[in-house]
Design a protein around this motif. Structure first.
Motif, short mmCIF file in Angstrom:
data_model
loop_
_atom_site.label_atom_id
_atom_site.label_comp_id
_atom_site.label_asym_id
_atom_site.label_seq_id
_atom_site.Cartn_x
_atom_site.Cartn_y
_atom_site.Cartn_z
N ILE A 92 0.85 -1.33 0.06
CA ILE A 92 -0.11 -0.13 -0.20
C ILE A 92 0.71 1.17 -0.08
CG2 ILE A 92 -0.19 -0.22 2.44
CD1 ILE A 92 -3.02 1.08 2.18
N ASN A 95 2.63 1.67 -3.27
CA ASN A 95 1.74 1.75 -4.44
C ASN A 95 1.24 3.52 -4.42
OD1 ASN A 95 0.33 1.02 -6.65
ND2 ASN A 95 -1.18 -0.09 -5.61
N PHE A 96 1.12 3.67 -3.22
CA PHE A 96 0.76 5.05 -2.86
C PHE A 96 1.83 6.09 -3.65
CE2 PHE A 96 1.34 8.74 -0.18
CZ PHE A 96 0.00 9.45 -0.34
N ARG A 98 4.23 5.36 -5.78
CA ARG A 98 4.40 5.30 -7.20
C ARG A 98 3.21 5.97 -7.99
NH1 ARG A 98 1.59 2.62 -11.14
NH2 ARG A 98 0.01 1.81 -9.60
N VAL A 99 2.04 5.75 -7.42
CA VAL A 99 0.91 6.61 -8.26
C VAL A 99 1.36 8.23 -8.09
CG1 VAL A 99 -1.33 7.11 -8.12
CG2 VAL A 99 -0.85 4.86 -7.70
N ARG A 100 1.61 8.76 -6.87
CA ARG A 100 1.68 10.04 -6.77
C ARG A 100 2.99 10.70 -7.74
NH1 ARG A 100 0.62 13.35 -1.31
NH2 ARG A 100 -1.42 12.35 -1.74
N SER A 103 2.29 9.98 -11.70
CA SER A 103 1.12 11.07 -12.22
C SER A 103 1.57 12.45 -12.18
CB SER A 103 -0.20 10.83 -11.73
OG SER A 103 -0.16 9.64 -10.97
N ARG A 104 2.26 12.81 -11.23
CA ARG A 104 2.95 14.27 -11.31
C ARG A 104 3.87 14.26 -12.20
NH1 ARG A 104 2.26 17.10 -5.56
NH2 ARG A 104 0.89 15.66 -4.83
N GLN A 107 1.79 15.13 -15.28
CA GLN A 107 1.10 16.36 -15.28
C GLN A 107 2.22 17.49 -15.53
OE1 GLN A 107 -1.73 17.15 -15.74
NE2 GLN A 107 -2.44 15.08 -15.55
N HIS A 108 3.59 17.20 -15.30
CA HIS A 108 4.50 18.13 -15.26
C HIS A 108 4.84 17.96 -16.76
CE1 HIS A 108 6.43 20.48 -12.20
NE2 HIS A 108 6.43 19.40 -11.54
N TYR A 111 2.11 20.03 -18.60
CA TYR A 111 2.55 21.24 -18.35
C TYR A 111 3.78 22.00 -19.20
CZ TYR A 111 4.17 25.54 -15.97
OH TYR A 111 4.54 26.86 -15.88
N ARG A 114 2.45 22.19 -22.91
CA ARG A 114 1.63 23.26 -23.35
C ARG A 114 2.22 24.70 -23.39
NH1 ARG A 114 -2.63 20.34 -20.32
NH2 ARG A 114 -1.68 21.23 -18.54
N ARG A 149 -1.79 12.90 -22.77
CA ARG A 149 -2.21 12.74 -21.35
C ARG A 149 -2.38 11.08 -21.02
NH1 ARG A 149 -6.28 11.84 -17.78
NH2 ARG A 149 -7.70 12.81 -19.36
#
Lengths: 597, 598
Positions: A92, A95-96, A98-100, A103-104, A107-108, A111, A114, A149
């Motif tokens: 847990i 995994n927490f 890893r996802v964080r 996905s950051r 998103q970077h 960004y 764009r 994305r």
């Protein structure tokens, strides 16, 4: 299968969309991920830990059954359960993170993409915007980056995760029992085959569905935008039957075709799963009876089958996503790689304060994608402080001349000089800050009236803004607005009349106090009273600076210091009003026929 | 939720299929509940008794169950998709037809982009929900009930222990739906802002460049872009909490089963097979429980979509052919405004007030006046684009509110200020009002509108596709196609918003000639900006602030010395300059001429 065919432009654009995996595009996109290699690496390690923990689950079940329950030993069972609990805890937490992290990073990257696109858009020459509609630019930056994305978060990451899961499960199974593993694996080729066939069919179908969506979209959009014409010509019934029986019907039929294929796939996978389970139950069960394996191993295998099939199924879906994002990625790269036609020279200087002498020396110009000359051998000399009226028919090249002066384009040959300095030797910013431009269709930005005037010079005080508005005669109507200078104008200034927008853009130009002013003077759809005000504003605006006016109004033309008559990209005549009339050439002709009502 | 319930009516026609689908769903669920029991009996009975035949029977049973449920699954999925596609088809048709019947007042206030996304996106989310998500939700409920019964019947204590972690899981995921919904809404908002910034920047690119404001624009964009990043991170943070936690809760359940169940086995109160079966049931429940998040989401989206769709469908088209409408005969072309007043929705002041005017057939009426004086509002009342709020508009003595709309509008030709063409062939655009027109008629109309020559200049002639995806026509060309379109209708009443503003002089003359042809033998209303057009009119209406302030012929109004005179004189300034200059040239050229003779 449907017999309706959508128009060619719809199907063509969808074919272009279906590109397949392209390593060049993938490489181009991965460039954006590079700065985050470290984070990617960390989360890969986390991913491996998570997978290992997940795969160990059935093994703990096996241990519990064989060693704990089977041997009726509560303390062993306790140890196993505690160990399992610890592993779950590790899972847990990793995994927490890893996802964080993952996905950051995603998103970077988005960004960054764009930002890169917007920056690039600020540098691209105006001819780019002639080719690219607003809608297309927005689609690139919003929708295509959206698919990117998916490329990053759903496709690439999920593919890695699934591969790891498959690998882990395979290792676990093999280490438990070789014979039983091989039996289970026998189903895998069938699974791969089914997936492959399904994907090919599904892709063809989804392409049609996408075409149907975009067809419906465009037909709808047109009907909504043109609803006044539709009603004026009483076309409702005709349009409706066209929509119902063709466009929307095509949508329905393609959706159903896609549904047929899609609904067959899952059951096939389920059947294969059932076969594998049945095989394991029978062969594994016999093995248990023959005491070559324990009951725990059998149970673990039944659990593993599920864990093996899920990622395979998922993988096929992800691969589709990956492919469909390729086209989007390609379009993003295409935009980013569009060459910048007008760029500052490496050793570009700051333009010194402009006096206002302008010289066109043998200037010719054509657009990069079209070899026909728009301007052909233009020679023009304007003294500082003069008013120049450009006269000629639509498409003669008047606008191109002023665009070259503002260096929106560079001449193909010859050169444009201001105060004797070739424009290509100075930075665009320092040049344009000293120039003002008022366009035919005055564009206002979202924001207040004040902000729009301030656009000319951001650091101006309120007093200066009001002074500028007063000077062009805009102050009176502005204070009459609901919130005066703080009234917000909607995008494009839809809430103000054309004349009012023009006055605001005059104030904007005046506030910038440019040394050279370019004016596309069109007051076409303005009523006569407003026109009077504009006329007076013009007089204020034009004094004390070199002005280029694309003139439509007789009074502007006749009072100009120099009238330049342009025809087919060439200067035919130039001189003062009286000189040109005396010549009895093209100006004389235009004057007799054209300027008259 | 109320909005979701309203979808009932949409589903009504497919009730039979929906019921069949429900039964299939029940069957699938029942079958899947059997599988763990088979495995349990294999372990407890087959392995314990040591019978190979029992194993074969169980294996075959599993295979059979797999096959039957696969067939059922296939039916279920196809049926679901079928229902979804049908519902979508019906809704889109309803939306499309409804929208094109909604009056101008509606379209004046609605954003077209939003309307389109309601027809596509919102209908899609309803479709998805009606097709897949509802079924999934039902399956989850049935499955949960089935599992509860089986587990409780087997061993109450172990069932309660095993199901304990499922309670926070279900609570969490369903709560997550609403939470994530809000976060996604923020993301959408932020993306909308980015797209606004971008649109503005692109549309205003010349201004941005002209004032060298690129840096400022980049900063503004960056603010919006950062906001997208920030809102996404909120979403991710929620995800990164919920996803690992659900996985963990399921594992905890397995561990609890192993520990407590295992001890029961050791105590001899439970079999190993039962432990395995319990574990299988929990895993079976875990998948749909995790999917619950998505389902709640889909439900929320569908509810929002339904709300927006019904908002459109509930808007009554105020302007409609009344019940006992008169079918208009061919009109003579008499138009009368009797005490007409008009006040738009959400506006304080009336746009038209006390309009009284009677126009004889075939008269040319020119409307002039400042922007916003009510000229366009006045002519829009004739084809009943808006309804009067006071008084009556009569055409040949028929009140336009009592006649069949199509029979009225078919006899009115309109050329709007901005000539909108559709992306279709030029031919289809000219024939827009009369799709059954022959090619000869179309060409005749184009010739009369001075459009034939330039149309034939295109490689594909009349088959040339215009509009967004085809050839771009110039403003003047578009206008002439629009004139041909109106001409082909052979209208008895003609309405022209005469704006030939942004075209060059030659084109303007062509358009003027086309208009002259168009006006012949019809009652014509011209919103004029040009005195030359006005001078020709039989009746000039000078409008100001929603009222007719002066009326008469050119000469009469000039004598009156009012607003008309003022406008006339202002425009004449240019003429005066012109006349003066012409005089000078004539003098000098005659001088030159004299010199030459000598």
């Amino acid at each position: 299968m449907t017999r309706i065919t959508p128009p060619a432009f719809i199907t063509q654009s969808e074919e272009a969309y279906d590109k397949g995996y392209d390593p060049k595009v993938a490489r181009g996109l991965l460039q954006f991920v590079k700065p985050y290699t470290r984070q990617m690496f960390i989360s890969l390690i986390f991913m491996i830990i998570v997978t290992a923990a997940a795969v160990s689950g059935p093994y703990f079940v096996k241990l519990a059954i064989d060693e704990g329950i089977g041997k009726r030993d509560v303390s062993v069972l306790r140890n196993i359960v505690v160990a399992y609990f610890i592993v779950a805890g590790v899972q847990i937490v990793t995994n927490f993170y890893r996802v964080r992290i993952m996905s950051r990073v995603g998103q970077h990257v988005l960004y960054d993409v764009r930002t890169a696109m917007f920056d690039h858009l600020q540098k691209l020459s105006l001819s780019f915007y002639n080719r690219y509609s607003v809608g297309r630019v927005i689609t690139r930056v919003i929708n295509d980056v959206g698919t990117l994305r998916e490329f990053i978060t759903w496709a690439v990451l999920a593919i890695v995760r699934n591969l790891l899961a498959i690998l882990g499960t395979l290792i676990a199974m093999l280490s438990l029992n070789l014979r039983l593993s091989l039996i289970t694996f026998a189903v895998i080729p069938l699974m791969v085959l089914a997936t492959y066939l399904y994907r090919n069919m599904a892709r063809r179908n989804y392409r049609k569905v996408r075409a149907a969506v975009s067809w419906t979209n465009s037909v709808l959009a047109e009907n909504v935008n043109g609803v006044r014409v539709v009603q004026a010509f009483s076309r409702q019934a005709y349009n409706f039957s066209n929509f119902k029986d063709y466009v929307n019907r095509y949508f329905l039929e393609t959706s159903l075709d896609a549904a047929k294929v899609a609904s067959a796939f899952t059951p096939v996978v389920d059947v294969l799963g059932a076969i594998a389970t049945a095989l394991v139950v029978y062969l594994g069960g016999t093995a248990v009876l023959g005491e070559s394996i324990t009951a725990g191993v059998l149970i673990a295998f039944v659990l593993y089958i599920d864990r093996l099939f899920d990622p395979i199924r998922d993988l096929s879906r992800r691969f589709d996503t990956l492919q469909s994002t390729m086209a989007g990625g390609e379009r993003i790269l295409e935009l980013l790689n569009t060459p910048i036609e007008v760029r500052d020279a490496e050793d570009a200087l700051e333009m010194p304060p402009i006096v206002g002498e302008v010289r066109f020396e043998n200037v010719s110009f054509h657009y990069s994608d079209d070899p026909t000359l728009v301007l052909d051998g233009i020679n023009l000399h304007v003294d500082a402080g003069q008013i120049v009226a450009l006269v000629g028919e639509t498409g003669a090249g008047k606008t191109t001349i002023v665009k070259l002066l503002a260096r929106f384009h560079d001449p193909t040959s010859g050169c444009v000089r201001v105060d004797g300095i070739d424009l290509r030797r100075v930075t665009q910013g320092s040049l344009r800050r000293q120039m003002g431009m008022v366009l035919q269709d005055p564009f206002l930005f979202n924001g207040t009236v004040k902000e729009n005037i301030l656009f000319g010079r951001l650091d101006a005080t309120d007093e200066e803004v009001i002074a500028a508005a007063k000077a062009v005669g805009a102050h009176d109507f502005i204070v009459g607005l609901k919130n005066g200078y703080e009234t917000s104008v909607e995008e494009g200034g839809a809430t103000l009349s054309v004349g009012q927008r023009q006055l605001i853009s005059f104030a904007r130009a005046l506030l910038a106090d440019p040394r050279i002013l370019i004016l596309d003077e069109a007051t076409s759809s303005v009523d006569t009273q407003t026109e009077q005000i504009i006329q007076r504003a013009l007089a204020t605006l034009l004094t004390r600076r070199t002005s280029f006016v694309i003139a439509h109004r007789l009074s502007t033309i006749t009072t100009a210091d120099k009238i330049v008559v342009i025809h087919d990209g060439k200067i035919i005549e130039q001189g003062t009003h009286n000189e040109l009339l005396a010549k009895q050439g093209m100006y004389y002709e235009l004057y007799q026929t054209g300027f008259r009502e | 939720m109320i909005h979701l319930l309203r979808l009932r009516t949409t589903l009504q026609p497919y009730l039979g299929k929906i019921l069949v689908n429900l039964f299939i769903l029940l069957g699938i669920t029942a079958l899947s509940l059997v599988v763990p029991r088979v495995i349990r009996s294999v372990i407890d009975d087959g392995l314990a008794r040591g019978e190979t035949t029992y194993l074969i029977r169980s294996a075959l049973l599993l295979l059979g169950l797999g096959l039957v449920s696969a067939v059922l699954n296939l039916c279920n999925r196809y049926l679901s998709e079928w229902i979804a596609a049908r519902v979508g088809y019906d809704l889109r048709n309803r939306m499309y037809d409804h929208i094109q019947h909604l009056p101008f007042t509606y379209h004046d206030h609605v954003q077209s982009g939003q309307l389109i996304s309601r027809c596509i996106e919102d209908v899609r989310s309803i479709e998805r929900f009606a097709g897949g998500s509802v079924a999934e939700l039902i399956r989850f409920v049935i499955l949960t009930i089935g599992i509860l019964i089986i587990m409780l019947a087997d061993n109450v204590r172990l069932a309660v222990i095993a199901l304990l972690p499922m309670v926070p899981l279900i609570l969490m995921t369903s709560g997550f739906g609403t939470k994530i919904g809000k976060l996604f809404f923020a993301v959408d908002q932020a993306i909308g802002e980015v797209s606004n910034r971008l649109q503005e920047n692109v549309v205003g690119v010349q201004v941005v460049r002209a004032f060298a404001r690129e840096k400022y624009e980049i900063q503004r964009f960056d603010t919006a872009n950062k906001e997208v990043f920030r809102t996404w991170v909120h979403v991710i943070d929620e995800w990164s909490k919920i996803m690992p936690t659900t996985n963990w809760l399921i594992t905890v359940s397995t561990i609890l089963i192993l520990w407590f169940g295992g001890r029961m086995v050791i105590d001899g109160t439970l079999t190993v097979g039962a432990v395995v079966a319990f574990n299988a049931y929990i895993l079976m429940m875990a998948e749909p429980a995790q999917a619950l998040t998505g389902l709640v989401n889909a439900g929320g989206e569908a509810a929002a979509g339904a709300q927006r769709v019904f908002e459109v469908l509930d808007t009554k088209p105020e302007i409609n052919t009344p019940k006992h409408a008169v079918l208009l005969p061919t009109l003579r072309g008499e138009v009368e405004f009797r005490n007409v007043g008009l006040k738009y929705q959400n506006e304080h002041t009336a746009s038209l007030e006390g309009i009284n005017v009677h126009i004889q057939p075939n008269q040319i009426v020119a409307l002039i006046g400042p922007t916003g004086s009510g000229k366009t509002s006045l002519v829009n009342l004739i084809p009943r684009f808006y309804d009067v709020t006071e008084g009556q508009v009569l055409v040949d003595d028929y009140d336009v509110c009592h006649v069949d709309l199509v029979s009225l509008r078919r006899q009115i030709g309109i050329v709007l200020q901005t000539s909108l063409l559709f992306s279709d062939t030029i031919k289809a655009n000219i024939a827009y009002g009369r799709p059954d027109a022959t090619m000869d008629e179309i060409i005749a109309a184009a010739k009369a509108a001075q459009a034939h020559t330039f149309i034939m200049g295109f490689p594909n002639g009349y088959e040339t596709i215009v509009g967004e995806r085809g050839v771009t026509l110039s403003g003047g060309q578009r206008q002439r196609v629009a004139i041909a379109r109106a001409l082909l209708m052979n209208p008895r009443i003609l309405i022209l918003d005469d704006s030939t503003s942004s075209v060059d002089t030659q084109t303007e003359k062509l358009i003027q000639a086309a208009l002259d042809t168009l006006m012949e033998g019809r009652t014509t209303f011209v919103i004029a900006h040009r005195l030359s057009t006005v001078r020709r009119a039989d009746l000039i209406l000078v409008m100001d602030k929603g009222r007719i302030v002066e009326r008469g012929t050119h000469e009469e109004l000039l004598k009156l010395g009012g607003l008309y005179r003022e406008i006339h004189d202002l425009q004449l300034v240019d003429h005066a300059v012109f006349a003066e200059e012409m005089e000078k040239i004539e003098k000098s050229s005659s001088l030159a001429h004299t010199k030459e003779t000598f």
